[in-house]
Motif scaffolding. Structure first.
Motif, PDB file in Angstrom:
ATOM      1  N   UNK A   2      63.602 -36.354-128.459  1.00 40.06           N
ATOM      2  CA  UNK A   2      64.607 -36.998-127.912  1.00 40.06           C
ATOM      3  C   UNK A   2      64.341 -38.457-127.450  1.00 40.06           C
ATOM      4  N   UNK A   3      65.531 -39.326-127.358  1.00 44.97           N
ATOM      5  CA  UNK A   3      65.164 -40.697-127.023  1.00 44.97           C
ATOM      6  C   UNK A   3      65.530 -40.902-125.583  1.00 44.97           C
ATOM      7  N   UNK A   4      64.822 -41.639-124.621  1.00 44.26           N
ATOM      8  CA  UNK A   4      65.028 -41.808-123.223  1.00 44.26           C
ATOM      9  C   UNK A   4      66.105 -42.533-123.175  1.00 44.26           C
ATOM     10  N   UNK A   5      67.096 -42.306-122.117  1.00 48.11           N
ATOM     11  CA  UNK A   5      68.120 -43.247-121.601  1.00 48.11           C
ATOM     12  C   UNK A   5      67.589 -44.373-121.227  1.00 48.11           C
ATOM     13  N   UNK A   6      68.393 -45.557-121.757  1.00 47.46           N
ATOM     14  CA  UNK A   6      68.261 -46.995-121.395  1.00 47.46           C
ATOM     15  C   UNK A   6      69.268 -47.401-120.369  1.00 47.46           C
ATOM     16  N   UNK A   7      68.702 -47.953-119.440  1.00 43.38           N
ATOM     17  CA  UNK A   7      69.310 -48.305-118.311  1.00 43.38           C
ATOM     18  C   UNK A   7      70.182 -49.564-118.509  1.00 43.38           C
ATOM     19  N   UNK A   8      71.252 -50.033-117.609  1.00 39.49           N
ATOM     20  CA  UNK A   8      72.173 -50.958-117.791  1.00 39.49           C
ATOM     21  C   UNK A   8      71.208 -52.247-117.320  1.00 39.49           C
ATOM     22  N   UNK A   9      71.640 -53.122-118.762  1.00 42.47           N
ATOM     23  CA  UNK A   9      70.650 -54.595-118.732  1.00 42.47           C
ATOM     24  C   UNK A   9      71.302 -55.488-117.452  1.00 42.47           C
ATOM     25  N   UNK A  10      70.356 -55.806-116.533  1.00 42.70           N
ATOM     26  CA  UNK A  10      70.620 -56.905-115.511  1.00 42.70           C
ATOM     27  C   UNK A  10      70.748 -58.215-115.973  1.00 42.70           C
ATOM     28  N   UNK A  11      71.550 -58.794-115.190  1.00 44.77           N
ATOM     29  CA  UNK A  11      71.531 -60.368-115.357  1.00 44.77           C
ATOM     30  C   UNK A  11      70.772 -60.907-114.207  1.00 44.77           C
ATOM     31  N   UNK A  12      69.712 -61.486-114.752  1.00 41.99           N
ATOM     32  CA  UNK A  12      68.669 -62.185-113.664  1.00 41.99           C
ATOM     33  C   UNK A  12      68.792 -63.349-113.537  1.00 41.99           C
ATOM     34  N   UNK A  13      69.456 -64.241-114.203  1.00 39.51           N
ATOM     35  CA  UNK A  13      69.712 -65.596-113.983  1.00 39.51           C
ATOM     36  C   UNK A  13      70.410 -66.026-112.643  1.00 39.51           C
ATOM     37  N   UNK A  14      69.325 -66.848-111.753  1.00 37.55           N
ATOM     38  CA  UNK A  14      69.586 -67.329-110.565  1.00 37.55           C
ATOM     39  C   UNK A  14      69.736 -66.192-109.426  1.00 37.55           C
ATOM     40  N   UNK A  33      59.982 -62.219-114.526  1.00 39.82           N
ATOM     41  CA  UNK A  33      61.168 -62.291-113.960  1.00 39.82           C
ATOM     42  C   UNK A  33      61.674 -63.805-114.024  1.00 39.82           C
ATOM     43  N   UNK A  34      60.749 -64.621-113.949  1.00 45.01           N
ATOM     44  CA  UNK A  34      60.927 -66.317-114.064  1.00 45.01           C
ATOM     45  C   UNK A  34      61.485 -66.575-115.439  1.00 45.01           C
ATOM     46  N   UNK A  35      60.997 -65.858-116.548  1.00 50.82           N
ATOM     47  CA  UNK A  35      61.150 -66.090-117.922  1.00 50.82           C
ATOM     48  C   UNK A  35      62.811 -65.744-118.351  1.00 50.82           C
ATOM     49  N   UNK A  36      63.237 -64.839-117.210  1.00 54.68           N
ATOM     50  CA  UNK A  36      64.552 -64.310-117.585  1.00 54.68           C
ATOM     51  C   UNK A  36      65.415 -65.247-116.517  1.00 54.68           C
ATOM     52  N   UNK A  37      64.994 -65.832-116.037  1.00 53.89           N
ATOM     53  CA  UNK A  37      65.989 -67.068-115.125  1.00 53.89           C
ATOM     54  C   UNK A  37      66.032 -66.617-113.483  1.00 53.89           C
ATOM     55  N   UNK A  38      65.432 -65.656-113.336  1.00 57.25           N
ATOM     56  CA  UNK A  38      65.217 -65.373-111.638  1.00 57.25           C
ATOM     57  C   UNK A  38      64.611 -66.402-110.905  1.00 57.25           C
ATOM     58  N   UNK A  39      65.193 -66.709-109.859  1.00 60.12           N
ATOM     59  CA  UNK A  39      64.336 -67.684-108.758  1.00 60.12           C
ATOM     60  C   UNK A  39      63.282 -66.716-108.039  1.00 60.12           C
ATOM     61  N   UNK A  40      61.883 -66.886-108.441  1.00 63.52           N
ATOM     62  CA  UNK A  40      60.975 -65.892-108.034  1.00 63.52           C
ATOM     63  C   UNK A  40      60.161 -66.909-106.910  1.00 63.52           C
TER      64      UNK A  40
END
Length: 479
Positions: A2-14, A33-40
């Motif tokens: 089987x292939x594991x279910x993939x969760x919904x991709x989140x928008x990390x920007x800001x 997280x910083x590389x994905x645009x989050x304010x860490x």
């Protein structure tokens, strides 16, 4: 497979994310997280030289770090990602609950960041045996020609496995109770709870809470929930789990297996779970002698690993080949040397009573080297169950009196040497005393049932000191 279910991709920007704790999981999480645009913002209780150096590196990359204050929730925080060691009763988490802010662990973050077509997870937890079982499982999967890795609490970051360039068919994942506590949405292809005994109760608050966190590993399983027939609590956790339709409960036992179980028949590991007509048929997987070392608890580990591999569709031959190729990590029931007919075995990794009991059950008669930091443990049951196997005992470490008193109550005929010293040189004296008590055919077993930090940096250093002392004894007749 089987292939594991993939969760919904989140928008990390800001998105304003607080990472709780520096260290082996906090720093990679902050960078991802910083590389994905989050304010860490990283918060950390400590403000020592090492923390300041780590903070300087992160701040140079544009990540905010706040040292010496891990209790206050930064303004505007929308999510907390915590390192596993932070206890649930931390003020930061109370503030997050009041503000309605969700808390994830690094495992949860890795799960949420999985991309399309991500490798499914075969997950393992338990009080003892996790690392060995996961490495056995990875060896079996590799023998089947699958691209895999042993990851998670084993020391290889799940974030690295999930986000790296290497593509995998399946991951063998070790998960601690700490990690599972902060991983609400992880859904494994199949998972195993190897055993449950009191441990980390200061972190979880109670045995019930500890068991509940372990049981999270079964939530949403797709194919198999693997449990220990000899440990009813693990089966109870399967019964309580909310799994996908068609997911099966698969037991493993050191005895003859029933239908939907793996077990042992006349020295053969057999499968009565993943075969046609399991009411009547069984599939030979491997011989007990293919598992090294063939101690009972290690056979149990092999059966659990085999069950997860079979749940993933692996053929019997790969189970045998993978188990034959596997060698355990150091300081896990590791044969050091035989000296004048006495076998010396290093199980420094037996840092709690449950692990020590399993180790003691593998040998007879035994001169037992034990002691260290008890971490609130009691030793009466361990001594009661193991007393008949003991030739003698040599006690070291800060809390050795607790073991001495249990021996006096339940095994008064066993000679005991109590070493009133906690320096690292005590191990050489312990080995000399054990050699004096032992007779040809005996096993001198280092299975401390305690943590090592009163005398050694970690259990590895304790095991190395034991092995060095044994080799000195072999070379010169004197440790």
């Amino acid at each position: 497979m089987g292939i594991g279910k993939v969760t919904e991709q989140l928008d990390w920007n800001g998105k304003k994310v607080t990472v709780a704790g520096l260290g082996v999981s906090g720093i990679p999480a902050a960078r991802v997280l910083h590389a994905r645009g989050a304010l860490v913002t990283v918060v950390n209780d400590g403000d020592d030289e090492r923390s300041r150096a780590q903070a300087a590196e992160l701040e140079a990359e544009g990540i905010t770090v706040r040292l010496g204050d891990g209790a206050t929730l930064p303004t505007g925080t929308e999510l907390i990602v915590t390192t596993p060691g932070w206890q649930p009763d931390k003020p930061l988490f109370a503030a997050a609950a009041e503000a309605g802010v969700e808390v994830w662990g690094d495992v949860e973050l890795a799960w949420r960041l999985r991309g399309p077509g991500a490798a499914p997870w075969l997950a393992v937890t338990g009080t003892n045996g996790k690392t060995t079982t996961v490495r056995m499982l990875a060896s079996i999967l590799e023998a089947a020609g699958l691209r895999t890795a042993a990851v998670g609490n084993i020391g290889v970051s799940l974030l690295d496995a999930v986000l790296g360039e290497q593509e995998y068919d399946v991951l063998a994942v070790e998960l601690s109770s700490y990690q599972l506590h902060w991983a609400p949405s992880v859904r494994a292809h199949s998972a195993a709870v190897l055993n449950l005994a009191p441990d980390h109760l200061d972190w979880h608050g109670s045995m019930e809470a500890y068991a509940a966190d372990k049981g999270r590993i079964y939530e949403g399983n797709q194919v198999a929930c693997v449990y220990n027939v000899a440990d009813k609590v693990t089966e109870d956790l399967v019964r309580e789990a909310d799994v996908e339709e068609g997911c099966r409960a698969i037991g493993f036992t050191l005895g003859t297996p029933g239908p939907s179980q793996l077990g042992v028949v006349e020295g053969i590991l057999v499968d009565r779970a993943f075969v046609e007509n399991r009411q009547k048929n069984a599939q030979e997987l491997a011989e007990v002698s293919d598992v090294q070392p063939p101690a009972p608890h290690n056979i149990a580990n092999a059966l659990a690993a085999a069950a997860l591999a079979r749940a993933f569709g692996v053929e019997a031959k790969a189970v045998r080949d993978g188990l034959k190729a596997f060698r355990p990590d150091p300081h896990r029931i590791e044969l050091v040397e035989e000296v004048e007919g006495v076998t010396y075995v290093d199980d420094s990794k037996a840092t709690n009573t449950h692990a020590a009991e399993a180790s003691l059950a593998a040998y007879d008669p035994i001169v037992w080297i034990a002691g260290g930091l008890a971490k609130g443990a009691t030793f009466d049951e361990l001594v009661q169950r193991s007393a008949k196997r003991l030739r003698g005992a040599v006690l070291i470490g800060a809390d050795r009196a607790l073991i001495r008193e249990a021996l006096a109550r339940h095994a008064p005929e066993v000679p005991v040497v109590d070493l009133d010293r906690t320096d690292t040189g005590a191990m050489s004296e312990a080995v000399r005393e054990a050699a004096r008590l032992a007779r040809p055919g005996d096993t001198v077993l280092l299975a401390p049932a305690c943590a090592s930090m009163d005398m050694f940096t970690n259990y590895n250093k304790r095991g190395e000191a034991f092995a060095d002392a044994v080799r000195a004894l072999a070379a010169t007749g004197d440790a």
